[in-house]
Design an enzyme around this catalytic site. Structure first.
Site, PDB file in Angstrom:
ATOM      1  N   GLU A 239      15.793 -22.221  16.884  1.00 43.08           N
ATOM      2  CA  GLU A 239      14.335 -22.138  16.947  1.00 43.08           C
ATOM      3  C   GLU A 239      13.862 -20.714  17.208  1.00 43.08           C
ATOM      4  O   GLU A 239      12.937 -20.226  16.557  1.00 43.08           O
ATOM      5  CB  GLU A 239      13.809 -23.092  18.028  1.00 43.08           C
ATOM      6  CG  GLU A 239      12.298 -23.218  18.039  1.00 43.08           C
ATOM      7  CD  GLU A 239      11.817 -24.381  18.890  1.00 43.08           C
ATOM      8  OE1 GLU A 239      11.917 -25.530  18.415  1.00 43.08           O
ATOM      9  OE2 GLU A 239      11.355 -24.134  20.022  1.00 43.08           O
ATOM     10  N   ARG A 265     -15.762  -3.286   3.424  1.00 40.61           N
ATOM     11  CA  ARG A 265     -16.796  -3.039   4.425  1.00 40.61           C
ATOM     12  C   ARG A 265     -17.049  -1.535   4.552  1.00 40.61           C
ATOM     13  O   ARG A 265     -16.117  -0.750   4.685  1.00 40.61           O
ATOM     14  CB  ARG A 265     -16.341  -3.614   5.762  1.00 40.61           C
ATOM     15  CG  ARG A 265     -17.159  -3.219   6.970  1.00 40.61           C
ATOM     16  CD  ARG A 265     -18.402  -4.036   7.114  1.00 40.61           C
ATOM     17  NE  ARG A 265     -18.942  -3.926   8.468  1.00 40.61           N
ATOM     18  CZ  ARG A 265     -20.186  -4.263   8.781  1.00 40.61           C
ATOM     19  NH1 ARG A 265     -20.989  -4.748   7.843  1.00 40.61           N
ATOM     20  NH2 ARG A 265     -20.617  -4.152  10.020  1.00 40.61           N
ATOM     21  N   GLN A 276     -10.557   7.047  10.882  1.00 40.65           N
ATOM     22  CA  GLN A 276      -9.209   7.204  11.426  1.00 40.65           C
ATOM     23  C   GLN A 276      -8.879   6.151  12.478  1.00 40.65           C
ATOM     24  O   GLN A 276      -7.747   5.630  12.514  1.00 40.65           O
ATOM     25  CB  GLN A 276      -9.040   8.604  12.024  1.00 40.65           C
ATOM     26  CG  GLN A 276      -7.616   8.911  12.441  1.00 40.65           C
ATOM     27  CD  GLN A 276      -7.460  10.304  13.019  1.00 40.65           C
ATOM     28  OE1 GLN A 276      -8.034  10.603  14.069  1.00 40.65           O
ATOM     29  NE2 GLN A 276      -6.702  11.147  12.348  1.00 40.65           N
TER      30      GLN A 276
END
Length: 376
Positions: A239, A265, A276
């Site tokens: 797992e 956007r 930046q």
């Protein structure tokens, strides 16, 4: 050192990615359905690492993880991905590796094809990280065991057809006094509680499970009496290595969505990604993803090779789970108000990442394992 995937591995990844994108493009209102589970069965996902003679695909840990990664990337519902992976690694694989042949032949084909759903039942009120401090008891009675006790949190519990249950058969033996059993849903004395309301992995049904003089035949025992801790530890290796590949897939999907958003956007006259501060945040997301991915692939490779992989698996589990949470926070920050609007699914990825530092061993337990492997 070869970083190339084989043609078959690449084809499997691409096929699962495409199919899951088409089948599971939206999240359910509440829980995933049996029909969706059967769709996973039709893709052979519930039996990826199960030998072909029992109805599985027979893949090794690394190939299995790669396919689980594709599932996590393509499926919008991480609850379904988690449920499927928990079924495979914490329920099916213990049967593959520790059940007798008759039980394997009876259960594994239907566990692999989507007919049956499995659940792992070990967590108790006072046995979380201290997982072997179990109070659930299994008392031998002829050719059966009588189980009494309660498990406090069982993923898939409300819908499971069978449970891998860990109980104490000899309290004085401690670690060596735990035994694993397969308990089928119609067993008298098995009581399944109501589903919990959760903030993450919300489509994964989970509940309490109780045992009141629950009689389990000895044929349903996994390995020998007293070897339950070994069975559980092995399942956690499966797992912790393979399941967490699903979070690599989610982080890939998250990063892709964030990059697309920052290109579309515009703020202050230029795309958001040209600022930046935003670009560096995306770069950090990419760095964490690729670092965690390499650690996970190495852990799965070591495990598949039969090497002592405990250190590699702990490093991988820790890196992936912590990166998933940080990536979720970054994605929300980048998307601003849309990031906290539940209609867009960005905040959902953070909520689904939160339990990754808890289940399969908390981050603190992984640090302990790492320190132990360093002989500290």
């Amino acid at each position: 050192m070869d970083f190339l995937w084989s043609r078959e591995q690449d084809e499997c990844y691409a096929q699962v990615l495409e199919q899951t994108r088409n089948m599971f493009a939206t999240r359910p209102d509440r829980f995933w359905t049996r029909a969706q589970w059967q769709q996973c069965g039709d893709m052979h996902l519930p039996g990826l690492s199960v030998p072909e003679r029992y109805g599985g695909k027979g893949y090794d840990a690394l190939t299995t993880a790669r396919i689980i990664e594709a599932f996590g990337r393509g499926c919008e519902d991480m609850g379904l991905v988690f449920s499927l992976a928990a079924h495979l690694f914490a329920c099916v694989m213990p049967i593959v590796e520790y059940a007798d042949e008759a039980l394997k032949n009876r259960l594994l084909p239907d566990l692999c094809n989507g007919t049956l759903i499995g659940a792992n039942a070990i967590t108790e009120e006072d046995a979380g990280s201290d997982v072997f401090a179990l109070t659930t008891r299994a008392t031998r009675d002829g050719e059966a065991y009588i189980l009494n006790g309660q498990k406090s949190y069982v993923s898939n519990g409300p819908v499971a057809d069978l449970f891998i249950v860990y109980a104490c058969t000899n309290p004085s033996y401690g670690y060596f006094g735990i035994t694993g059993f397969v308990v089928e849903r119609d067993t008298p004395g098995l009581i399944i509680g109501d589903p919990f309301q959760k903030i993450s992995l919300t489509s994964t049904p989970a509940c309490r499970v109780s045992f009141e003089s629950c009689r389990v035949p000895i044929a349903n025992r996994l390995a020998q009496e007293g070897q339950g801790a070994q069975v559980f530890t092995r399942s956690m290796q499966w797992e912790r290595s393979c399941l967490f590949a699903a979070y690599l897939g989610q982080m890939e999907r998250q990063l892709e969505r964030s990059i697309t958003y920052t290109k579309e956007r515009r703020q202050f006259g230029k795309p958001l990604g040209r600022h930046q501060a935003v670009a560096h945040r995306l770069a950090a997301m990419k760095l964490r993803l690729e670092s965690a991915r390499l650690l996970l692939y190495r852990a799965c490779w070591s495990f598949a090779q039969g090497k002592h992989a405990e250190l590699d698996i702990a490093l991988s589990k820790l890196a992936v789970s912590e990166a998933a949470i940080m990536g979720g926070l970054d994605a929300i920050h980048i998307h601003g108000s849309l990031g906290i609007n539940s209609a867009y699914g960005i905040e959902t990825m953070l909520r689904d990442a939160l339990p990754s530092t808890i289940f399969s061993g908390t981050s603190e337990m992984q640090y302990d394992i790492i320190a132990r492997e360093l002989e500290l």
